[in-house]
Design a protein around this motif. Structure first.
Motif, PDB file in Angstrom:
ATOM      1  N   GLN A 196     -10.429  31.919  -4.908  1.00  0.00           N
ATOM      2  CA  GLN A 196     -11.232  31.951  -6.130  1.00  0.00           C
ATOM      3  C   GLN A 196     -12.404  31.013  -5.946  1.00  0.00           C
ATOM      4  O   GLN A 196     -12.286  30.004  -5.246  1.00  0.00           O
ATOM      5  N   MET A 197     -13.538  31.345  -6.538  1.00  0.00           N
ATOM      6  CA  MET A 197     -14.688  30.469  -6.444  1.00  0.00           C
ATOM      7  C   MET A 197     -14.334  29.113  -7.032  1.00  0.00           C
ATOM      8  O   MET A 197     -13.649  29.029  -8.048  1.00  0.00           O
ATOM      9  N   ALA A 198     -14.803  28.054  -6.400  1.00  0.00           N
ATOM     10  CA  ALA A 198     -14.428  26.707  -6.835  1.00  0.00           C
ATOM     11  C   ALA A 198     -14.871  26.441  -8.270  1.00  0.00           C
ATOM     12  O   ALA A 198     -14.150  25.849  -9.053  1.00  0.00           O
ATOM     13  N   ASP A 199     -16.079  26.869  -8.619  1.00  0.00           N
ATOM     14  CA  ASP A 199     -16.565  26.684  -9.987  1.00  0.00           C
ATOM     15  C   ASP A 199     -16.343  27.982 -10.735  1.00  0.00           C
ATOM     16  O   ASP A 199     -17.120  28.911 -10.645  1.00  0.00           O
ATOM     17  N   SER A 200     -15.271  28.045 -11.493  1.00  0.00           N
ATOM     18  CA  SER A 200     -14.917  29.307 -12.144  1.00  0.00           C
ATOM     19  C   SER A 200     -15.952  29.735 -13.168  1.00  0.00           C
ATOM     20  O   SER A 200     -16.021  30.899 -13.541  1.00  0.00           O
ATOM     21  N   SER A 201     -16.796  28.789 -13.632  1.00  0.00           N
ATOM     22  CA  SER A 201     -17.804  29.156 -14.625  1.00  0.00           C
ATOM     23  C   SER A 201     -18.818  30.140 -14.058  1.00  0.00           C
ATOM     24  O   SER A 201     -19.465  30.876 -14.801  1.00  0.00           O
ATOM     25  N   PHE A 258     -25.922  41.428   0.658  1.00  0.00           N
ATOM     26  CA  PHE A 258     -25.224  40.435  -0.155  1.00  0.00           C
ATOM     27  C   PHE A 258     -25.278  39.082   0.551  1.00  0.00           C
ATOM     28  O   PHE A 258     -24.942  38.978   1.734  1.00  0.00           O
ATOM     29  N   ASN A 259     -25.673  38.037  -0.182  1.00  0.00           N
ATOM     30  CA  ASN A 259     -25.583  36.715   0.424  1.00  0.00           C
ATOM     31  C   ASN A 259     -24.131  36.268   0.414  1.00  0.00           C
ATOM     32  O   ASN A 259     -23.248  36.957  -0.090  1.00  0.00           O
ATOM     33  N   ALA A 260     -23.879  35.080   0.975  1.00  0.00           N
ATOM     34  CA  ALA A 260     -22.487  34.642   1.160  1.00  0.00           C
ATOM     35  C   ALA A 260     -21.732  34.552  -0.163  1.00  0.00           C
ATOM     36  O   ALA A 260     -20.574  34.965  -0.262  1.00  0.00           O
ATOM     37  N   HIS A 261     -22.387  34.025  -1.197  1.00  0.00           N
ATOM     38  CA  HIS A 261     -21.716  33.856  -2.489  1.00  0.00           C
ATOM     39  C   HIS A 261     -21.402  35.203  -3.125  1.00  0.00           C
ATOM     40  O   HIS A 261     -20.290  35.440  -3.626  1.00  0.00           O
ATOM     41  N   GLU A 262     -22.371  36.104  -3.106  1.00  0.00           N
ATOM     42  CA  GLU A 262     -22.171  37.425  -3.715  1.00  0.00           C
ATOM     43  C   GLU A 262     -21.073  38.207  -2.987  1.00  0.00           C
ATOM     44  O   GLU A 262     -20.231  38.843  -3.619  1.00  0.00           O
ATOM     45  N   PHE A 263     -21.116  38.136  -1.656  1.00  0.00           N
ATOM     46  CA  PHE A 263     -20.134  38.889  -0.880  1.00  0.00           C
ATOM     47  C   PHE A 263     -18.735  38.312  -1.079  1.00  0.00           C
ATOM     48  O   PHE A 263     -17.753  39.050  -1.190  1.00  0.00           O
ATOM     49  N   THR A 307     -17.647  36.865  -3.747  1.00  0.00           N
ATOM     50  CA  THR A 307     -17.176  37.288  -5.075  1.00  0.00           C
ATOM     51  C   THR A 307     -16.626  38.706  -5.030  1.00  0.00           C
ATOM     52  O   THR A 307     -15.574  38.999  -5.609  1.00  0.00           O
ATOM     53  N   LEU A 308     -17.329  39.595  -4.328  1.00  0.00           N
ATOM     54  CA  LEU A 308     -16.869  40.977  -4.203  1.00  0.00           C
ATOM     55  C   LEU A 308     -15.529  41.037  -3.476  1.00  0.00           C
ATOM     56  O   LEU A 308     -14.611  41.758  -3.895  1.00  0.00           O
ATOM     57  N   ASN A 335     -22.280  42.852  -8.853  1.00  0.00           N
ATOM     58  CA  ASN A 335     -22.019  41.555  -8.215  1.00  0.00           C
ATOM     59  C   ASN A 335     -23.289  40.988  -7.614  1.00  0.00           C
ATOM     60  O   ASN A 335     -23.542  39.796  -7.655  1.00  0.00           O
ATOM     61  N   ARG A 336     -24.086  41.871  -7.009  1.00  0.00           N
ATOM     62  CA  ARG A 336     -25.311  41.404  -6.391  1.00  0.00           C
ATOM     63  C   ARG A 336     -26.302  40.947  -7.446  1.00  0.00           C
ATOM     64  O   ARG A 336     -26.973  39.941  -7.314  1.00  0.00           O
TER      65      ARG A 336
END
Length: 644
Positions: free
Chosen positions: A251-256, A337-342, A344-345, A411-412
């Motif tokens: 899960q992303m560290a910052d859930s917000s 997709f950059n690293a964050h977007e990818f 998340t997907l 997502n993107r």
């Protein structure tokens, strides 16, 4: 990991010594150059993996080596072994052949067109032939003769064939007989370990029944290979299948970051996909993960002279003709997709795969979620934000489809306007930085060939590159008015760092024109490609000089590069409307100026022994790479815009 290669091993395609890559589904070992062609064909043609720098399931590696040692390559070169082929002039590639067109054409004919495989006699009903081949496969997998089964698969036998009389599949037979390598081969060709036979038993059940416990565990791993690979890509961990844990969901560290309406809508659309479309999307993301991971290994194992050529680049997933045009477009867009977007997907896919597999209704809750994508306080690599825009293959028009994946598209969009450098750095972004450092270390080792303190030099180079990057982004002026650079701190034994300003007045500099209005027009793709080839040729000459320690060649090479860069920049409007064009041109011209300055530092080598020629060479290499990168960006941009 792979065992040490024997010196007798040669590339299956060109016979070059010491191949360091494997094509898993072809059962062969290949060299760097041939691997670059295999990668461009796509995983549906060849599934490549590095023998030393990629983790391997031991039995999968054993399967590939067994096939290679037992002559699997003759399956793909059957007709070339016929003396008549020599008479007709048909031959395989050699190590001395150029990658393009010689090796590339041979490899495409060999694996994509299957031009040299044994041809069965033509029959009116091909399905009967496939059924006969599949029955032969069904009976062959109980033995250890791998190459026979690969030959049958190459001719059209189906790995998931359900024998109507026996009531089971080839994988059931291999599992019951304890034939682990046959099971690996069948799985590579799509056999499903979860398939039930007429008695309701799976291959895993038969492996356990027969006391083949390691095989049973491996079959479970194969069953969850897709989700395991996605999880490992993000967090470097796989679930403990032995303990009944079949999913690790990061899960992303910052859930917000995941609470935006777009993110919620994306997840909802993902969950509403049919099982069939969801499986297609998951397989496409798996292929993109494989592409990105292989890219990282490729970068870490190549030297600069190969990096600046276009022959080794696989910027997006190659077209698979068995898929629809819209699906191929969706697959290619994953590269943007950059690293964050990818990440998340991938997380959304893992979460929904677990829900679907367990038959749970839609729910917003996340159970047993790991917070493994931790915030890292350091700056993250600009590469994740400044990815080159891929030059897509020719497929159908860019239309909205379920597979572009509604979810993927949203997502993107959700972070298009966000500045990721202010957000948490994901594990994948951290790995990108780490891989870049590894790549730099390899390049230095190959180019310098001396015993120096690599870690210190790398820190120096990274610090300088960071300063140069900040400096090149400070100016708000046009690309043709590059900012005044600073001579970076010199480091070395017994020397203190110093800085002094240098005013650039290089020949071929582009005069500033403040009255020119911004223009959206771009030069033709052909002109840009022609100038890029000229730049690349000169860069390769410079890098060869660096490899051979011919420091006196630096200045003339840099002057030729500067002229080529000036000519390329002149193709574009004085004030391009596109920010991306301006940024790329600014990087191109400022890097050319920096290159000239660095090369001039080699002049006093004889009269001033204190000059750190090794450090100068590192900076020369970095400048050359920045020029090549900027030129490639401009080719991609103009190609895309001119095709619209």
């Amino acid at each position: 990991m792979a065992k040490r290669l024997r010196s007798s091993e040669v590339c299956a395609d060109c016979s070059a010594p010491d191949p360091c890559w494997a094509s898993i589904n072809r059962g062969i070992l290949i060299c760097d150059e041939c691997c670059s062609v295999h990668r461009s064909l796509g995983r549906h043609i060849s599934q490549v993996r590095h023998l030393k720098h990629t983790p391997w399931p031991p039995t999968l590696l054993q399967m590939v080596e067994t096939l290679y040692n037992n002559g699997a390559n003759s399956i793909w070169e059957h007709s070339l072994l016929d003396p008549a082929s020599v008479m007709s002039g048909r031959r395989k590639a050699s190590p001395q052949d150029k990658v393009h067109p010689n090796k590339a054409e041979f490899i495409r004919a060999k694996y994509q067109m299957l031009a040299f495989v044994h041809r069965l006699p033509c029959r009116e009903d091909d399905s009967v032939t496939a059924k006969d081949l599949s029955k032969q496969l069904h009976s062959s997998v109980r033995t250890g003769n791998l190459e026979t089964c690969l030959r049958l698969l190459s001719l059209g036998a189906q790995a998931n064939f359900f024998h109507p009389e026996k009531g089971n599949t080839p994988l059931h037979v291999a599992a019951k007989a304890g034939q682990t390598l046959q099971a690996e081969l069948l799985a590579v060709y799509g056999a499903d370990p979860g398939t039930q036979d007429s008695n309701g038993k799976t291959p895993v059940d038969y492996a356990r029944q027969g006391g083949h416990h390691e095989l049973a565990e491996r079959l479970v791993e194969i069953q969850y290979e897709l989700t395991d690979r996605l999880a490992f890509y993000l967090c470097g961990r796989k679930p403990e299948h032995k303990n009944g844990q079949h999913f690790v969901i990061p899960q992303m560290a910052d859930s917000s970051l995941d609470l935006s309406e777009l993110a919620k809508a994306a997840k909802k659309k993902l969950q509403s996909l049919s099982n069939h479309l969801f499986e297609e999307l998951a397989m496409d993301v798996y292929d993109e993960v494989d592409r990105r991971e292989t890219d990282a290994v490729w970068l870490a194992t190549q030297n600069h002279s190969t990096l600046v050529t276009e022959t080794t680049v696989v910027p997006f997933l190659p077209v698979n003709p068995e898929y629809s045009s819209t699906r191929n477009q969706g697959r290619q867009k994953l590269a943007r997709f950059n690293a964050h977007e990818f990440a998340t997907l991938v997380i959304d896919i893992l979460s929904d795969a677990k829900r679907r597999q367990q038959g749970n209704p839609l729910s917003g809750s996340k159970e047993n979620v790991e917070l493994i994508l931790k915030s890292i306080s350091s700056q993250h690599s600009s590469e994740s934000q400044d990815n080159d825009q891929p030059d897509y293959d020719s497929v159908a028009s860019d239309e909205d489809t379920d597979l572009e994946t509604n979810a993927a598209k949203s997502n993107r969009q959700k972070s298009l306007d966000s500045d990721l450098s202010d957000g948490p750095v994901t594990a994948q972004e951290y790995m990108q930085v780490k891989n870049a450092l590894v790549a730099s270390e390899v390049k230095i080792q190959q180019l310098m060939k001396v015993n120096i303190n690599l870690s210190d030099e790398l820190r120096i180079m990274q610090k300088k590159a960071s300063k140069l990057e900040k400096q090149s982004s400070v100016s708000e002026g046009d690309y043709d008015n590059p900012p005044t650079p600073l001579e970076l701190e010199e480091t070395g034994s017994g020397r203190k760092g110093r800085q002094r300003s240098i005013i650039w007045q290089g020949e071929g500099s582009i005069p500033e024109d403040t009255d020119t209005a911004p223009s959206s027009s771009l030069p033709s793709t052909e002109d840009v490609i022609r100038k890029t080839e000229q730049i690349t040729k000169n860069i390769q000459e410079l890098l060869r000089a660096a490899q051979e320690n011919k420091h006196d060649s630096y200045i003339p090479c840099s002057e030729r590069i500067h002229v080529a860069v000036t000519e390329m920049a002149a193709l574009f409007p004085k004030k391009p409307k596109s920010e991306l064009v301006r940024t790329s041109l600014r990087l191109l011209t400022s890097s050319a100026y920096r290159l000239q300055s660095e090369c001039k530092k080699t002049l006093p080598v004889e009269t001033c022994p204190g000059t750190d020629i090794q450090l100068v060479t590192q900076q020369v290499i970095q400048c050359a790479y920045d020029i090549a990168k900027a030129a490639k960006q401009l080719v991609t941009i103009t190609t895309k815009e001119n095709n619209n």
